[in-house]
Design a protein around this motif. Structure first.
Motif, PDB file in Angstrom:
ATOM      1  N   MET A 198       0.789  -1.240   0.074  1.00 36.24           N
ATOM      2  CA  MET A 198      -0.171  -0.182   0.031  1.00 36.24           C
ATOM      3  C   MET A 198       0.937   1.148   0.095  1.00 36.24           C
ATOM      4  SD  MET A 198      -3.391  -0.536   0.184  1.00 36.24           S
ATOM      5  CE  MET A 198      -4.198   0.322   1.239  1.00 36.24           C
ATOM      6  N   GLN A 199       1.918   1.150   0.953  1.00 36.41           N
ATOM      7  CA  GLN A 199       2.730   2.355   0.996  1.00 36.41           C
ATOM      8  C   GLN A 199       3.294   2.520  -0.323  1.00 36.41           C
ATOM      9  OE1 GLN A 199       4.860   1.292   4.406  1.00 36.41           O
ATOM     10  NE2 GLN A 199       4.257   3.233   5.662  1.00 36.41           N
ATOM     11  N   SER A 200       3.874   1.638  -0.960  1.00 32.91           N
ATOM     12  CA  SER A 200       4.722   1.649  -2.218  1.00 32.91           C
ATOM     13  C   SER A 200       3.790   2.309  -3.386  1.00 32.91           C
ATOM     14  CB  SER A 200       5.172   0.591  -2.718  1.00 32.91           C
ATOM     15  OG  SER A 200       4.237  -0.355  -3.302  1.00 32.91           O
TER      16      SER A 200
ATOM     17  N   ARG B 378     -13.826  -0.038  -4.913  1.00 30.51           N
ATOM     18  CA  ARG B 378     -14.382  -1.136  -5.452  1.00 30.51           C
ATOM     19  C   ARG B 378     -15.381  -0.797  -6.504  1.00 30.51           C
ATOM     20  NH1 ARG B 378     -13.243  -2.988  -0.405  1.00 30.51           N
ATOM     21  NH2 ARG B 378     -11.931  -4.837  -0.155  1.00 30.51           N
ATOM     22  N   ASN B 379     -16.177   0.320  -6.400  1.00 31.10           N
ATOM     23  CA  ASN B 379     -16.994   0.725  -7.268  1.00 31.10           C
ATOM     24  C   ASN B 379     -16.396   1.195  -8.761  1.00 31.10           C
ATOM     25  OD1 ASN B 379     -19.941   0.802  -6.853  1.00 31.10           O
ATOM     26  ND2 ASN B 379     -19.359   1.779  -4.982  1.00 31.10           N
ATOM     27  N   LEU B 385     -12.527  -5.078 -13.821  1.00 31.28           N
ATOM     28  CA  LEU B 385     -11.542  -5.909 -12.988  1.00 31.28           C
ATOM     29  C   LEU B 385     -10.512  -6.550 -13.784  1.00 31.28           C
ATOM     30  CD1 LEU B 385     -14.008  -7.401 -10.223  1.00 31.28           C
ATOM     31  CD2 LEU B 385     -12.462  -5.854 -10.139  1.00 31.28           C
ATOM     32  N   LYS B 386     -10.648  -6.887 -15.272  1.00 33.12           N
ATOM     33  CA  LYS B 386      -9.676  -7.317 -15.925  1.00 33.12           C
ATOM     34  C   LYS B 386      -8.353  -6.610 -15.657  1.00 33.12           C
ATOM     35  CE  LYS B 386     -12.624  -9.715 -19.104  1.00 33.12           C
ATOM     36  NZ  LYS B 386     -13.110  -9.357 -20.261  1.00 33.12           N
ATOM     37  N   LYS B 387      -8.390  -5.253 -15.732  1.00 25.62           N
ATOM     38  CA  LYS B 387      -7.204  -4.345 -15.750  1.00 25.62           C
ATOM     39  C   LYS B 387      -6.543  -4.296 -14.607  1.00 25.62           C
ATOM     40  CE  LYS B 387      -7.546  -0.190 -17.819  1.00 25.62           C
ATOM     41  NZ  LYS B 387      -8.470   0.977 -17.836  1.00 25.62           N
ATOM     42  N   VAL B 388      -7.098  -4.617 -13.163  1.00 27.79           N
ATOM     43  CA  VAL B 388      -6.509  -4.664 -12.043  1.00 27.79           C
ATOM     44  C   VAL B 388      -6.308  -6.169 -11.538  1.00 27.79           C
ATOM     45  CG1 VAL B 388      -7.218  -2.204 -11.333  1.00 27.79           C
ATOM     46  CG2 VAL B 388      -8.722  -4.181 -10.771  1.00 27.79           C
ATOM     47  N   SER B 389      -6.495  -6.953 -12.235  1.00 30.60           N
ATOM     48  CA  SER B 389      -6.206  -8.144 -11.724  1.00 30.60           C
ATOM     49  C   SER B 389      -5.339  -9.066 -12.622  1.00 30.60           C
ATOM     50  CB  SER B 389      -7.705  -9.063 -11.458  1.00 30.60           C
ATOM     51  OG  SER B 389      -8.075  -9.138 -12.667  1.00 30.60           O
ATOM     52  N   ASP B 395      -5.513  -7.002  -7.660  1.00 31.41           N
ATOM     53  CA  ASP B 395      -4.519  -6.256  -7.105  1.00 31.41           C
ATOM     54  C   ASP B 395      -4.976  -5.266  -6.362  1.00 31.41           C
ATOM     55  OD1 ASP B 395      -2.430  -4.652  -6.250  1.00 31.41           O
ATOM     56  OD2 ASP B 395      -1.057  -4.828  -8.283  1.00 31.41           O
ATOM     57  N   GLY B 396      -5.143  -5.129  -4.974  1.00 31.23           N
ATOM     58  CA  GLY B 396      -5.574  -4.281  -4.420  1.00 31.23           C
ATOM     59  C   GLY B 396      -5.123  -2.815  -4.368  1.00 31.23           C
TER      60      GLY B 396
END
Lengths: 391, 531
Positions: A198-200, B378-379, B385-389, B395-396
């Motif tokens: 998170m920090q990075s 999340r909204n 979601l494909k773009k961040v997973s 990938d939170g």
């Protein structure tokens, strides 16, 4: 400002349920003159309630998505019967029977998922039908009972412990202590890692003090738990490892995967999820395949525990799992729920079970008390939410 | 829909000196927030008093204080009604005094009849047994007073929102209302129903019933209000006498936002490129009444950097057209082609539509646009979601970073991206919806009523975002019920009537009259499509 409050509020809710667990443990520790937390009782707490935790991990996903599953208890009875027959009548080795049982669980889930997702029959109806049908099949297959005499490895799953190959220190099983230490190390590592990530990214993180304080509390708890278990007859119950894997897997699935994210999205706003491109039919289908699969694990655990398949095995298990979900803070209308909360909910039910049994309370009264606990937990939850929502 | 209003013998309007209601220095706080601070409101007997202010200014809170939703003791200040101080503990108390509030979300029970709803909680009965003759007879009389000719035994479910609003008013009349409070009464109504409703409120004024009306529609306020109180940031700014002060929309806007609005619409120099999207011969049938065409052989095009408007009356089929193009999210028996960048891409699912670069931001963000239970980040990620997973794992960190970027760029007013969207104001919710769709990297954004229920200041921000998107080469299709908005924003406007495209008007030729003529063009009269 309001956001800080909100985060705290959410956590207070989580702490609230953990606090309730502590309170119940303390009350029974006192009422049973310290018997509740004796090592052997802690081990049997795990062994007797493993099925609830396994089923609840699937049930919470079903409930978050806005459905319900009434059939899991009957599926447990049905698949337990099939597995026992494979071993006793067909002579299959225990591991093959288990694999076949797990596959059958997925097939049962496919059946129910098909009706819910692609025909559009409400899950309540589909699983009510399953509740009837699979119970009937279980009784047809098993008759009264099929006992598993020939395969001690199978019976050991729920009754045995991890072999002690590291000896004892001060009468404590070293294997268990090592497992405990590993769990603590993993916990610290993963918490610090996610904070660093998170920090990075340059995002705000909670203050270090809060993280360390939480880790300290968790470490003490795990250490105490491991120390106690290490003093029990066998050390670490095998089923605890199974439950541990289920918890870790499903925490990951619900929190980190696209599948989990879509489950929450559907429960929070079904139309909205559809319009965001979520294939809701496919999701519903796999949600039920998944709980069918978990029900088959619970079937193996249950049949192993009893050392026999019984036609009535798993009776009312669905209600135990549903109760654990709601006590653990899962929203009745879907969209909200966490694996961690649900596991605490399952533990509360488990501690009640074992504590009341030690006290030799009439099972009928046990049921009355558990009913009241469920009612109070949900009432408390609604009240907390209402207060958080004033404005 | 047609109405008749029973004429009443016009009574002389009450002398303007008598005050029916006075709210004195009302202060209402919520944990951490001052919602109302030292608010004063004086309403004269027999007048129509409008309250206006931006969203979140405190209008609804003030009315909840007045009607007893917030009971006496939970706020500071005093209320004087008909000359004597009152302390309401709940809504029943205030209704007992003749104060009736009609909420924005109507509180009717859909599967009960009109008559049953009219007397809900107030049944015409003897010893617990309902007297149906009396119920229906009295209901008929009440319905006549509001100009509704439907049978009192009709189910609420079977009548439109406009008529439901009239049932609410009839219900208020059954309670001997002296002060009627209407919260955004015309928000969900079409022009015809709105006009009828406003006419009815004026008729009630002639009968001596005082009304307080909360509305975002300034033209409406100017048309019917005698006086208007403006609230800003929980304080009373001023009370205007509409006739004496010759109040205009600009005056109202200025006092609501507390600054001069140079223009209601930001300017943009159009930089229009090649065609991006072409919808050809699009026909859609109603999902239940499958013989009914909701969209009838409609064809439109949009080009890069262009803002294209879809104008139409309520029920013309604009939303149905947009949603059916967006991966068949609406309708059955859909025929026609969607061509993007020269290729036939006709999407058969919402997922496919997103994949080919089409986005649809719904008109009803609470019901269809957001998961109000979860947070901003999340909204925003929910449609991409494909773009961040990777391999199905989200990938939170990346997700939060993206959301943080939009929070800053779009000026979403929240301390961080972990805030639950249910707690945001309408304008900020809309910014989250727009962020969500912009993040899908769509080339074509269909924005359905993007400024509905949003206050004036936030509207301007949304317009600016739309212009920026167009300048960045996106193609925008904008659906709006507010003609000035379409005229102010669009390069080209299609008019839709009864599911057909009845006209296409360029910016320089467009005005309200022309559009309205095409929008009301009926099927059997003029088939010609004007250019």
């Amino acid at each position: 400002m309001s956001a800080v409050k909100q985060m705290l509020g959410g956590n207070i809710r989580q702490y609230g349920i953990v606090g309730a667990l502590f309170a119940i443990v303390l009350i029974f520790q006192f009422l049973t003159d310290g018997k509740l937390l004796l090592p052997n009782n802690v081990a049997s707490l795990i062994q007797q309630n493993a099925y609830v935790m396994i089923l609840a991990a699937g049930m919470v996903i079903v409930i978050i998505a806005g459905h319900i599953d009434l059939s899991v208890g009957s599926i447990v009875g049905f698949i337990g019967g099939v597995v026992a027959i494979m071993m006793q009548h067909w002579g299959w080795p225990w591991w093959l029977a288990i694999l076949a049982g797990l596959a059958l669980g997925a097939v049962v889930g496919t059946w129910q998922g098909f009706w819910v997702a692609y025909v559009g029959v409400p899950a309540f109806i589909v699983t009510l039908a399953g509740w009837l049908a699979f119970r009937g099949l279980a009784i047809l297959l098993v008759g009264v009972t099929v006992s598993i005499g020939t395969q001690p490895q199978f019976v050991a799953i729920s009754n045995g412990s991890i072999a002690n190959f590291l000896g004892y220190i001060d009468n404590r099983d070293v294997v268990t202590l090592v497992i405990g230490a590993l769990v603590i190390a993993l916990m610290v590592f993963s918490q610090l890692r996610s904070r660093r990530i998170m920090q990075s990214h340059g995002l705000a993180v909670e203050p270090a003090v809060a993280v360390w304080a939480r880790l300290a509390v968790l470490t003490v708890l795990v250490a105490f738990f491991a120390w106690t278990l290490a003093g029990s007859r066998g050390g670490t119950p095998i089923v605890l490892i199974i439950v541990g894997i289920v918890i870790v897997t499903y925490s990951f699935v619900t929190r980190r995967t696209v599948f989990g994210r879509n489950v929450y999205a559907m429960g929070g706003n079904l139309q909205g999820a559809m319009l965001s491109g979520v294939d809701t039919k496919k999701m519903n289908f796999f949600i039920f395949v998944n709980i069918g699969f978990l029900a088959s694990i619970a079937a193996v655990v249950t049949t192993s525990k009893a050392g026999a398949a019984v036609g009535s095995a798993g009776n009312l298990y669905e209600l135990d799992a549903i109760a654990a979900c709601f006590i653990g803070g899962t929203s009745v209308s879907g969209g909200i729920g966490r694996i961690s909360g649900v596991m605490v909910g399952a533990l509360i039910m488990g501690v009640l079970n074992i504590g009341l049994s030690i006290l030799q309370v009439d099972p009928a009264w046990q049921q009355v008390l558990k009913g009241l606990v469920l009612l109070l937990a949900v009432a408390f939850d609604l009240n907390a939410k209402r207060r958080a929502g004033t404005r | 829909m047609s109405y008749t209003t029973t004429p009443y013998s016009a009574q002389p309007s009450a002398p303007h000196a008598e005050t029916i209601l006075e709210m004195r220095s009302i202060t209402k706080t919520f944990p951490g927030v001052i919602a109302l601070q030292d608010v004063n409101l004086a309403v004269r007997k027999g007048e129509i008093h409008a309250i206006c202010g931006e969203n979140g200014a405190g209008k609804s809170t003030l009315m909840k204080v007045l009607s007893g939703v917030y009971p006496h003791g939970t706020y500071d200040g005093s209320i004087v009604f008909e000359g004597s101080p009152v302390q309401f503990r709940n809504i029943r108390d205030s209704e007992h005094h003749g104060i009736v509030i009609i909420h924005q979300e109507l509180a009717l029970s859909p599967y009960l009849s009109i008559a049953e709803n009219l007397f809900l909680g107030n049944e015409r009965s003897s010893r617990g047994v309902i007297d149906w003759n009396k119920t229906n007879a009295e209901a008929t009389k009440l319905l006549a007073q509001v100009g509704l000719k439907d049978s009192p035994e009709t189910r609420i479910y079977d009548i439109g929102v406009g008529k439901q609003q009239l049932v609410e008013i009839a219900k208020a009349l059954s309670k001997d209302v002296k002060l009627l409070i209407l919260d955004e009464p015309t928000a969900a109504l079409n022009d015809e129903d709105s006009a009828h409703l406003l006419g009815l409120i004026e008729t009630l004024r002639q009968r001596g019933i005082t009304s307080i009306i909360i509305s975002h529609k300034l033209a409406e306020i100017i048309r019917i209000a005698d006086r208007t109180t403006v609230i800003r940031d929980g304080r009373t700014i001023k009370t205007l006498d509409m006739k004496a002060d010759a109040v205009t929309e600009e005056v109202l806007i200025r006092s609501m936002v507390g600054r001069e609005m140079g223009s209601r619409f930001p300017t943009r120099t159009p930089n229009i490129g090649s065609e991006v999207l072409r919808v050809e011969d699009w026909t859609v049938h109603h999902p239940i009444q499958q013989d009914r065409k909701v969209v009838d052989n409609a064809s439109i095009t949009v080009r890069r950097g262009e803002v294209v408007g879809l104008a139409g009356l309520m029920g013309a089929g604009r939303t149905e057209f947009a949603m059916s193009v967006f991966g068949r999210a609406y309708g059955t028996r859909i025929t026609g082609r969607v061509i993007k960048d020269g290729k036939d891409v006709t999407p058969h699912s919402v997922g496919a539509a997103i994949d080919v670069g089409i986005a649809y931001a719904t008109e009803d963000r609470k019901r269809y646009g957001l998961n109000l239970l979860t947070d901003i980040k999340r909204n925003i990620a929910s449609a991409s979601l494909k773009k961040v997973s990777k391999y199905g794992v989200v990938d939170g960190g990346a997700e939060a970073k993206v959301a943080e970027r939009y929070r800053t760029e779009m000026n979403i007013k929240a301390p961080n991206v972990d805030v639950v969207t249910g707690n945001l104001s309408g304008g900020n919710q809309q910014k989250v919806v727009l962020s969500k769709w912009i993040y899908t990297d769509a080339d074509v954004l269909i924005l359905d009523e993007p400024t509905r229920g949003i206050d004036v200041g936030a509207k301007y921000e949304i317009y600016t975002i739309i212009n920026d998107l167009a300048s960045a080469g996106k193609a925008i299709i904008m659906i709006s019920s507010e003609l000035p908005e379409l005229l102010g924003m669009c390069d080209r406007i299609y008019a839709i009537s009864e599911g057909r495209v009845t006209g296409e008007v360029l910016r320089e030729d467009a005005n309200e009259e022309t559009l309205m003529r095409y929008m009301t063009m009926e099927n059997d009269t003029d088939q010609e499509v004007a250019r």
